[in-house]
Every structure is written in C-alpha cells, then in structure tokens.
Design an enzyme around this catalytic site. Structure first.
Site, short mmCIF file in Angstrom:
data_model
loop_
_atom_site.label_atom_id
_atom_site.label_comp_id
_atom_site.label_asym_id
_atom_site.label_seq_id
_atom_site.Cartn_x
_atom_site.Cartn_y
_atom_site.Cartn_z
CB CYS A 167 3.00 1.33 -4.46
SG CYS A 167 1.53 2.62 -4.57
CG HIS A 307 2.04 -4.05 -0.42
ND1 HIS A 307 3.09 -2.28 0.75
CD2 HIS A 307 0.83 -3.12 -0.42
CE1 HIS A 307 2.15 -1.18 -0.77
NE2 HIS A 307 1.02 -1.93 -1.16
CD GLU A 318 2.66 -8.04 2.66
OE1 GLU A 318 3.55 -7.73 2.84
OE2 GLU A 318 0.97 -7.31 2.45
CE LYS A 335 1.39 0.87 2.35
NZ LYS A 335 2.41 0.03 2.77
CG HIS A 340 -0.44 3.26 0.68
ND1 HIS A 340 0.46 3.32 -0.03
CD2 HIS A 340 -1.06 1.52 -0.45
CE1 HIS A 340 0.81 2.86 -0.55
NE2 HIS A 340 -0.50 1.75 -1.40
CG PHE A 399 -1.90 -0.04 -8.82
CD1 PHE A 399 -2.50 -0.74 -7.79
CD2 PHE A 399 -3.34 1.64 -9.04
CE1 PHE A 399 -3.51 -0.29 -7.01
CE2 PHE A 399 -4.00 1.96 -8.19
CZ PHE A 399 -4.55 0.44 -7.79
#
Length: 411
Positions: A167, A307, A318, A335, A340, A399
């Site tokens: 991502c 993110h 984050e 998002k 996402h 990931f």
C-alpha cells in the site's frame, strides 16, 4: 521558507488524473473528498461474504473507454489506470502524438495487480478444467502489464515498470519517477498507482485477518480513520497518475507547475508482515529522509495527508508518530471518503495533497466523531478547513512494513 539545494534537479507535477469511488476525474474527486461524504456501501457482488463492504468506482464503463476488444485483453486495474493517465496527460498540456516517446517513462504502483483476472480464471479452471482457461490470461493478469499497456496506449517508450511495495506503492512510484528525471533518462514520467482488488478471495482474506470493518449496521460509516470506534478498513478500487517533469522543462514549454516534488523518503519496519512497528521508528525514518531531501524542517509541513487506514493499530501508531515528529500539522485521511485502494491509495492521496497545497484547503476526515483518546493530533472533521500551506506531506504504509512518503511544496 522552502530552500532548494540543487534547483536544476527540481521536479514538478504538471498534470494529475484520478478515478475512485468518488467518481471519474480530478474535479469530482476533489469535490467529494472535500464534502466529507463517504462512499462505503454493502457490495452487491459479494453477497456470500460475512463483511461485504467496499468502495467501488461508480458508473464505470470500460467498453466506452477502451472498446470491447481491448477490454477482453486488459484487467480492470489497467482499465482504471488508462482513465487516470489520459486525464493527467491532458491536464499537463501534453500531446502523446507530438512528444518524443523514447523520453517518456512510466512507473506505476499496485499491490494485487490483476486480481480480477486471477480470480476469474481460477474459478474457470476449478469448474471447467484447464482447457477452458483464457489464452489472454497471460497478458491480463501479470502486474507488469499495467505499465506495459499504458506505454502502448500513450506511445511512451522510455523506462517502463511496476513497483509493488504493497500500500506504499503510489509514493514509491512517484519517488522512482523523480529519480528517472534527475538521472536524465527521461524528460517526462507518468507516475501513480492503480488497483482493482474487490474480489471474493481478496475481501475474504482481509476479513479473516481481522483487517476489514464489519460495521454492517452503518456501511457508510465503516471507514472512520482515527475514530475511537474504528474497527477496520474498507477496501476500494481506483487509480491516480501524476505527470512529472523537470521544473526547467515545464517552464520552457510554458506549462503550469502544480507542485514541487520536494522530498521523498522510504523505509522498512523490519518488524511484522501485517502489523506496524508500534514505536513508529520505520515511519520516522521515512519522514526524516523526505524532510532532509527537501531541506525542510518538520514545522514547515503545514498539512499531513495521513495513511489513516481506519485500522486500530495503524492509526494509533501513525497518530503518535505524527505528534512526535511534526508537532501540530493539520491532519486528514481521505480514506474516510474513498476507502483504502491499497496500491493506488497513496497515488490518490498524492493528487489530493497537491490540490490541498494549491487551494490551501484540507478535506475533512469522514466519520470521525470521537478522536481516539490516546491521540493528540489536529484532525480536520466536519468540513474542509482553509489553511495557508507552503509544504505538505503524504504518508503511505503497507504490509511487510513498507513505508513511503512524499513532500510537496509550492513551486
């Protein structure tokens, strides 16, 4: 004050294109994101899944875009990318029929590539046998064909590649494209990401991992970054492309530089395949790298497009890291509106960051009703906020502990 060490190496964004669950085109995307109206809904194509939530591109007709023969030869990921790339090139005022294609490169990011094609052919094989597998499967599904097809459509014959940093792929593509320009290998680079991951296998796996929201009683409110009641992400599809050029070349042809790609940073957590390092040290390394590259102080960053995946661990890590590094920038996660989009998410967020910088306007984080009490960050809620901006940062994490960030500044 923005400082440039080597102005001759400055790379700018001269065109942007986007397609997402917010709609097709930059204008409709920006309007929806700034409205804070979410797109998450129960997916009618996934009736047998326990948590069938997604953010799908509305009213997308690939036949109208490419024609029926080409649709059979392309995955949905590629089809979405064509829409975004064509818009970006037009926005930059470039004409593929007139440019020197050998000097035009393409760097696209994706996480799952041709997931739709893989799933369709798997079930065909399982139900009917190997003799029924499509002979076109070898050109629709592989990730590398995403950039390869764009080169054919646009007549771009320079360096051509796909990056797959989960991502974080969108910012990775932008950073890689910037290096191609600085190296002298290209005069123009189309950089971005595309993703069409809404398959039963993908969504089923995310559910089994506990990464997806199960907020079926309130589908529109399922993606809620930084909210105390967040319970997971909502998968989405989409694509975004940015046209990158050297600043001097952009000026020479009388084009508009929308933003300076001021800094890029990337790192690996080296911690876990799916969970972020709770200390946020990998994120901090990437951000520090981008700040150093841009010759910026943390306090120069007025806005962070986070993110903000709406997952419990990511948002907590984050948010704490933002507080530790920057101080008090204005934060949002788009998002909440568009979901996402995995490998395309960071490319879409780069487009939104450029627009925020241009307009001095930070979109709200949809569905944020009560900030996680463990966080102390200034997240925009309710309505878009006017903020004077000279530099912004966009974060993307994936990931495998992949981290990539891009700093944009006024050109």
């Amino acid at each position: 004050m923005i400082r440039h060490h080597h102005e001759r190496d400055d790379v700018v964004v001269s065109g942007i294109g986007a397609i997402s669950a917010a709609g097709s085109g930059v204008a409709v995307n920006w309007e929806r994101v700034c409205s804070g109206v979410p797109t998450s809904a129960v997916d009618p194509r996934m009736p047998d899944l326990p948590a069938p939530l997604s953010c799908r591109v509305p009213d997308f007709d690939p036949v109208a875009v490419l024609g029926a023969p080409e649709v059979r030869r392309t995955d949905r990921t590629t089809q979405l990318a064509v829409v975004a790339a064509r818009e970006a090139v037009a926005d930059a005022g470039l004409d593929p029929a007139a440019w020197d294609g050998a000097r035009v490169g393409i760097v696209m990011g994706t996480s799952s590539g041709g997931a739709t094609s893989y799933e369709a052919e798997y079930f065909r094989y399982a139900e009917d046998g190997p003799e029924w597998i499509s002979p076109l499967f070898g050109i629709t599904a592989p990730m590398g064909l995403l950039a390869g097809y764009l080169s054919i459509v646009l007549g771009a014959y320079g360096p051509n590649m796909v990056v797959t940093t989960a991502c974080a792929a969108g910012p990775t593509a932008i950073g890689t494209g910037r290096q191609l320009l600085r190296s002298g290998l290209c005069d123009v680079v189309l950089a971005g990401g595309s993703e069409a991951p809404l398959t039963k296998m993908s969504l089923g796996s995310l559910y089994q991992m506990g990464a997806m929201s199960t907020r079926l009683h309130d589908p529109a409110g399922a993606s809620r970054p930084f909210d105390a009641d967040r319970d997971g992400m909502v998968p989405a599809e989409g694509a975004a492309v940015l046209v990158l050029e050297r600043a001097a070349d952009c000026r020479a042809r009388g084009a508009r530089a929308r933003a300076l790609v001021a800094g890029y940073g990337a790192s690996a957590d080296g911690y876990h395949l799916s969970a972020p390092d709770p200390d946020g040290t990998g994120i901090e390394r990437a951000v520090t790298m981008a700040l150093d590259d841009a010759d910026l102080r943390p306090s120069d960053i007025g806005h962070v497009n986070a993110h903000g995946s709406s997952t419990p661990l990511n948002d907590l890590t984050e948010g704490r890291t933002i507080s530790r590094i920057y101080g008090t920038p204005v934060v949002t996660s788009t998002k909440g509106v568009v979901g996402h989009a995995l490998g395309a998410a960071g490319a879409l967020e780069a487009v939104y960051s450029v627009l925020a910088l241009e307009e001095g306007l930070v979109p709200p984080t949809a569905n944020l009703e009560r900030l996680d009490p463990e966080l102390d960050i200034d997240v925009v809620t309710g309505e878009a906020r006017k903020v004077p901006l000279d530099a912004v940062m966009t974060h993307s994490f994936g990931f495998g502990g992949q981290n990539a960030v891009v700093a944009f500044a006024r050109p």
